[in-house]
Write a protein that holds these residues in place. Structure first.
Motif, PDB file in Angstrom:
ATOM      1  N   GLY A 181       0.854  -1.177   0.000  1.00  0.00           N
ATOM      2  CA  GLY A 181       0.000   0.000   0.000  1.00  0.00           C
ATOM      3  C   GLY A 181       0.890   1.227   0.000  1.00  0.00           C
ATOM      4  N   CYS A 182       0.415   2.335  -0.553  1.00  0.00           N
ATOM      5  CA  CYS A 182       1.223   3.559  -0.489  1.00  0.00           C
ATOM      6  C   CYS A 182       0.764   4.398   0.702  1.00  0.00           C
ATOM      7  CB  CYS A 182       1.126   4.384  -1.763  1.00  0.00           C
ATOM      8  SG  CYS A 182       2.113   5.889  -1.573  1.00  0.00           S
ATOM      9  N   THR A 183       1.631   4.526   1.679  1.00  0.00           N
ATOM     10  CA  THR A 183       1.292   5.264   2.902  1.00  0.00           C
ATOM     11  C   THR A 183       1.261   6.780   2.671  1.00  0.00           C
ATOM     12  OG1 THR A 183       3.592   4.764   3.465  1.00  0.00           O
ATOM     13  CG2 THR A 183       1.898   3.606   4.710  1.00  0.00           C
ATOM     14  N   ASN A 184       1.576   7.209   1.453  1.00  0.00           N
ATOM     15  CA  ASN A 184       1.407   8.632   1.121  1.00  0.00           C
ATOM     16  C   ASN A 184       0.089   8.888   0.396  1.00  0.00           C
ATOM     17  OD1 ASN A 184       3.947   9.403   2.162  1.00  0.00           O
ATOM     18  ND2 ASN A 184       4.938   8.601   0.323  1.00  0.00           N
ATOM     19  N   ASN A 185      -0.624   7.833   0.096  1.00  0.00           N
ATOM     20  CA  ASN A 185      -1.892   7.946  -0.644  1.00  0.00           C
ATOM     21  C   ASN A 185      -3.056   8.031   0.356  1.00  0.00           C
ATOM     22  OD1 ASN A 185      -4.374   7.004  -1.909  1.00  0.00           O
ATOM     23  ND2 ASN A 185      -3.099   6.554  -3.697  1.00  0.00           N
ATOM     24  N   GLY A 221       5.716   1.024   5.295  1.00  0.00           N
ATOM     25  CA  GLY A 221       4.759   1.194   4.200  1.00  0.00           C
ATOM     26  C   GLY A 221       5.472   1.351   2.877  1.00  0.00           C
ATOM     27  N   THR A 222       5.139   2.426   2.165  1.00  0.00           N
ATOM     28  CA  THR A 222       5.713   2.616   0.835  1.00  0.00           C
ATOM     29  C   THR A 222       7.214   2.910   0.885  1.00  0.00           C
ATOM     30  OG1 THR A 222       5.194   3.588  -1.316  1.00  0.00           O
ATOM     31  CG2 THR A 222       5.342   5.104   0.504  1.00  0.00           C
ATOM     32  N   ALA A 223       7.721   3.318   2.052  1.00  0.00           N
ATOM     33  CA  ALA A 223       9.167   3.544   2.159  1.00  0.00           C
ATOM     34  C   ALA A 223       9.926   2.237   1.949  1.00  0.00           C
ATOM     35  CB  ALA A 223       9.516   4.144   3.525  1.00  0.00           C
ATOM     36  N   PHE A 261       6.776   5.769  -6.454  1.00  0.00           N
ATOM     37  CA  PHE A 261       6.706   6.736  -7.557  1.00  0.00           C
ATOM     38  C   PHE A 261       5.293   7.172  -7.931  1.00  0.00           C
ATOM     39  CE2 PHE A 261      10.939   4.869  -8.383  1.00  0.00           C
ATOM     40  CZ  PHE A 261      11.675   6.042  -8.444  1.00  0.00           C
ATOM     41  N   CYS A 262       4.319   7.055  -7.045  1.00  0.00           N
ATOM     42  CA  CYS A 262       2.969   7.495  -7.434  1.00  0.00           C
ATOM     43  C   CYS A 262       2.878   9.026  -7.365  1.00  0.00           C
ATOM     44  CB  CYS A 262       1.904   6.841  -6.551  1.00  0.00           C
ATOM     45  SG  CYS A 262       1.714   7.593  -4.921  1.00  0.00           S
ATOM     46  N   ASP A 263       1.782   9.588  -7.838  1.00  0.00           N
ATOM     47  CA  ASP A 263       1.615  11.044  -7.850  1.00  0.00           C
ATOM     48  C   ASP A 263       1.737  11.642  -6.443  1.00  0.00           C
ATOM     49  OD1 ASP A 263       1.220  10.865 -10.536  1.00  0.00           O
ATOM     50  OD2 ASP A 263      -0.975  11.099 -10.465  1.00  0.00           O
ATOM     51  N   TYR A 264       1.177  10.943  -5.446  1.00  0.00           N
ATOM     52  CA  TYR A 264       1.237  11.471  -4.065  1.00  0.00           C
ATOM     53  C   TYR A 264       2.674  11.484  -3.545  1.00  0.00           C
ATOM     54  CZ  TYR A 264      -3.828  11.185  -4.059  1.00  0.00           C
ATOM     55  OH  TYR A 264      -5.153  11.369  -4.357  1.00  0.00           O
ATOM     56  N   CYS A 265       3.410  10.445  -3.894  1.00  0.00           N
ATOM     57  CA  CYS A 265       4.815  10.394  -3.471  1.00  0.00           C
ATOM     58  C   CYS A 265       5.597  11.537  -4.133  1.00  0.00           C
ATOM     59  CB  CYS A 265       5.436   9.049  -3.837  1.00  0.00           C
ATOM     60  SG  CYS A 265       4.816   7.693  -2.825  1.00  0.00           S
ATOM     61  N   MET A 266       5.300  11.799  -5.417  1.00  0.00           N
ATOM     62  CA  MET A 266       6.007  12.860  -6.134  1.00  0.00           C
ATOM     63  C   MET A 266       5.696  14.229  -5.519  1.00  0.00           C
ATOM     64  SD  MET A 266       7.905  11.396  -8.271  1.00  0.00           S
ATOM     65  CE  MET A 266       8.059  10.149  -7.023  1.00  0.00           C
TER      66      MET A 266
END
Ligand SMILES: [Zn+2]
Length: 508
Positions: A137-141, A170-172, A182-187
Motif C-alpha cells: 500500500g502507499c502510505t502517502n496515498n 509502508g511505501t518507504a 513513484f505514485c503522484d502522491y509520493c512525487m
C-alpha cells in the motif's frame, strides 16, 4: 539489590498492581511516590508477541503482550485481570490481495514503480486472490491512509494500553528496496520535501530548474525506464539520498499520526511501538516517535552463535536511541529452529538480549512466525517447558536487572576465555555491579551448548569497591552459589565452577 524487598522490586510490584489503571505507568507520567517516570518496559519484563493462554502466561511470568491480541474490550479486560499490559496491532504493509482485487480505490492506492506498475510484497508470494498479488500500500496515498486509520480504530476499540504498528515503513519499504515510491502522491510529497531539505547546489546539479514543476520520475527515466533497470542504477540517480530519506521520514510521520489517533480512540495517552528492525538505518527514523521498539532482530541461526554481532548492534543501538526494545528472531531464524529443533540456540538468544539490557520475547507456544522461501509462512509451536524456566529466572531476579545500565569498559574490558561473552552492568543508585557471563560454545552437530568448567573472569579493580570480597552466582538451571573473589594487583577475578548457558555474577 537482588533481594525481593529491594526498592526496584517493590516498585515493579506496585506498577503491576496498578497496571490495569494504565495511566499510572504511562511514560512521562509520574507514579505517586516515584521520582522518575516509569519506563514502558523495565529490563526484567517478560513480553509475549501475541496473546496466549492464561496457563502459558503464568508459566512464563508474562507482563506485557506487545504485538496485538487485545483489540476487543473483553481481551483487554482479560489481560488486565491477569496483571498484564496489552496492545492492539495493525499493519501498513498492504491492503491485502482480496481487498486490492475487489476495491478499485485500494487498487489505485498501491505503491508503484517507475513504470506505474504496483509493487508486490516479495515475502507474501503465497498470499494471492484470484491472480491478484499482495501489493505494497502507499502510505502517502490518502485512500491507503484511510484504511490504516480504520485499522487503528479497530485495533484500539477495546481500549488497549498501546498500539503496535507492523510494517511501519509502508511505501518507504517499497522505495528503499523494491523499486517503488513513484505514485503522484509520493512525487508531490517529495517536491515539498526538496523545498525544505535540498540545497540550491543539489538542485542545480540535478538539473532542477523550477521546483514547482519538478517531477522526479522525469529525472529517473533519464537513467532507467523499467523497474529492473532502475534497481541496477538506482544509486546513480541524482537526489536519491534525499528521495529515500523523504520516504523514511514520511513513513515515520504516518506512524506518529497513527499513534495520535490511537490515543484519541481510547481517550488517554497510549504507548506506541513499531516493528522497527534495528540496526537497519531505514528503520531508525521512526524510533523518535515510539515509546518502545518491538521488532525482529536477525540471529543468523544457521551460523550457530558465531554470527551474533548484528543482534548485539541492534540491542546497543536501541540503548543509544534511548528506547526499550523487545525482540524476536527473524522468520528465517524460526524456520531454522523448527526444522532443526535447536532449543539451546534459542535459549542463547534470550540470554544474549537480556545480557545487553534488552528483552527477547517469549517464544510463542502456538504461533511463532516462521518464513522461508520453500514453505513461505508457517508456524512454530515453542514448547513451554523448554523456555519458561529462563523467563521465570528473569522475573525472580528482576532486582539484578532493573535499574542497571551497561558501563563503558572500553579501556578495561573484562577478560574471559574465548567463547565466553561478558557484559558489565551497573546500578548507579546502589553502585552495584552485575556481570552477565554467556557461554557461546554452541555445537551445531549436537545442537547444544557445551558446559565450560572453571571459567575465570577478571575485572579491572577500578570497577568495583574494595569492600566486595564475594560474588553470588545466579543461573536459571542451578541453585545460587557464593564464591570468593580473588584479588590481584590490578584486577579482581571470579571463578565460575561450571558455566552452562548464562550466569549472573552479582558482586557483593
Ligand atoms: Zn506513493
Amino acid at each position: 539489590m537482588c533481594d525481593v524487598n529491594s526498592p526496584s522490586v517493590k516498585w515493579a510490584k506496585a506498577t503491576v498492581l496498578c497496571a490495569s489503571l494504565a495511566i499510572c505507568s504511562m511514560p512521562g507520567i509520574l507514579w505517586a511516590g516515584a521520582t522518575e517516570p516509569e519506563p514502558v518496559l523495565r529490563h526484567s519484563e517478560v513480553v509475549f508477541m501475541y496473546a496466549a493462554s492464561e496457563e502459558a502466561y503464568r508459566a512464563y511470568g508474562a507482563t506485557f503482550v506487545a504485538w496485538g491480541g487485545a483489540e476487543k474490550a473483553e481481551q483487554v479486560k482479560r489481560h488486565h485481570d491477569l496483571g498484564i499490559r496489552c496492545t492492539g496491532s495493525m499493519w501498513c504493509l498492504t491492503a491485502g490481495a482480496e481487498n486490492i482485487h475487489k476495491d478499485p480505490k485500494l487498487r489505485a492506492a498501491c505503491a508503484v514503480d517507475i513504470e506505474g506498475k504496483p509493487v508486490e510484497v516479495p515475502w507474501l508470494f503465497d498470499h494471492t486472490y484470484e491472480g491478484t498479488r499482495s501489493y505494497f500500500g502507499c502510505t502517502n496515498n490518502p485512500e491507503f491512509q484511510r484504511l490504516c486509520r480504520e485499522r487503528v480504530r479497530e485495533a484500539m476499540a477495546g481500549g488497549a494500553d498501546g498500539l503496535h504498528v507492523d510494517d511501519h515503513l509502508g511505501t518507504a519499504g517499497a522505495a528503499w528496496w523494491q523499486g517503488g515510491g513513484f505514485c503522484d502522491y509520493c512525487m508531490k510529497g517529495f517536491r515539498a520535501y526538496l523545498k525544505t531539505h535540498a540545497t540550491k547546489e543539489q538542485l542545480q546539479q540535478a538539473g532542477v530548474e523550477r521546483i514547482d514543476d519538478f517531477d522526479y520520475r522525469t529525472l529517473v527515466r533519464k537513467y532507467a525506464t523499467t523497474r529492473e533497470a532502475y534497481k541496477k542504477v538506482q544509486r546513480q540517480v541524482p537526489l536519491m539520498d534525499l528521495f529515500l530519506q523523504f520516504h523514511a521520514e514520511a513513513a515515520a510521520e504516518h506512524t506518529r499520526q497513527l499513534g495520535q489517533l490511537a490515543a484519541e480512540v481510547v481517550g488517554h495517552p497510549v504507548w506506541l511501538s513499531a516493528n522497527a528492525c534495528l540496526p537497519n538505518k531505514t528503520h531508525t527514523y521512526v524510533v523518535k516517535y515510539l515509546t518502545h521498539v518491538i521488532c525482529e532482530v536477525g540471529q543468523n541461526a544457521w551460523a550457530g552463535t558465531k554470527d551474533i554481532d548484528h543482534a548485539i548492534e541492534a540491542y546497543e543501538l536501541a540503548t543509544t536511541l534511548g528506547k526499550p526494545l523487545a525482540a524476536t528472531a527473524s522468520g528465517q531464524d524460526w524456520a531454522f529452529v523448527k526444522q532443526n529443533n535447536c532449543e539451546d540456540l534459542v535459549r542463547f538468544w534470550i540470554a544474549l538480549a537480556y545480557a545487553h539490557g534488552q528483552r527477547f520475547m517469549a517464544p510463542h507456544p502456538q504461533r511463532q512466525w516462521c518464513f522461508n522461501d520453500k514453505l513461505g509462512t508457517h508456524w512454530y509451536a515453542a514448547p513451554v517447558e523448554a523456555y519458561a524456566p529462563l523467563y521465570r529466572f528473569i522475573r525472580a531476579n528482576a532486582g539484578c536487572l532493573d535499574g542497571f545500565e551497561a558501563i563503558d569498559v572500553k579501556d578495561h574490558k573484562p577478560t574471559a576465555p574465548a567463547n565466553v561473552l561478558v557484559t558489565v552492568r551497573k546500578n548507579s543508585a546502589s553502585n552495584q555491579i552485575v556481570l552477565h557471563v554467556l557461554n557461546r560454545d554452541y555445537d551445531a552437530g549436537t545442537k547444544s551448548i557445551k558446559p565450560l568448567p572453571n571459567v575465570d573472569v577478571s575485572l579491572d579493580k577500578s570497577l568495583i569497591s574494595a569492600a566486595q570480597p564475594q560474588a553470588k552466582l545466579l543461573s536459571y538451571d542451578r541453585p545460587p552459589q557464593q564464591v570468593d573473589l580473588i584479588q590481584n594487583a590490578g584486577t579482581v577475578r571470579v571463578r565460575i565452577p561450571e558455566l552452562k548457558l548464562w550466569t549472573l555474577v552479582v558482586l557483593e
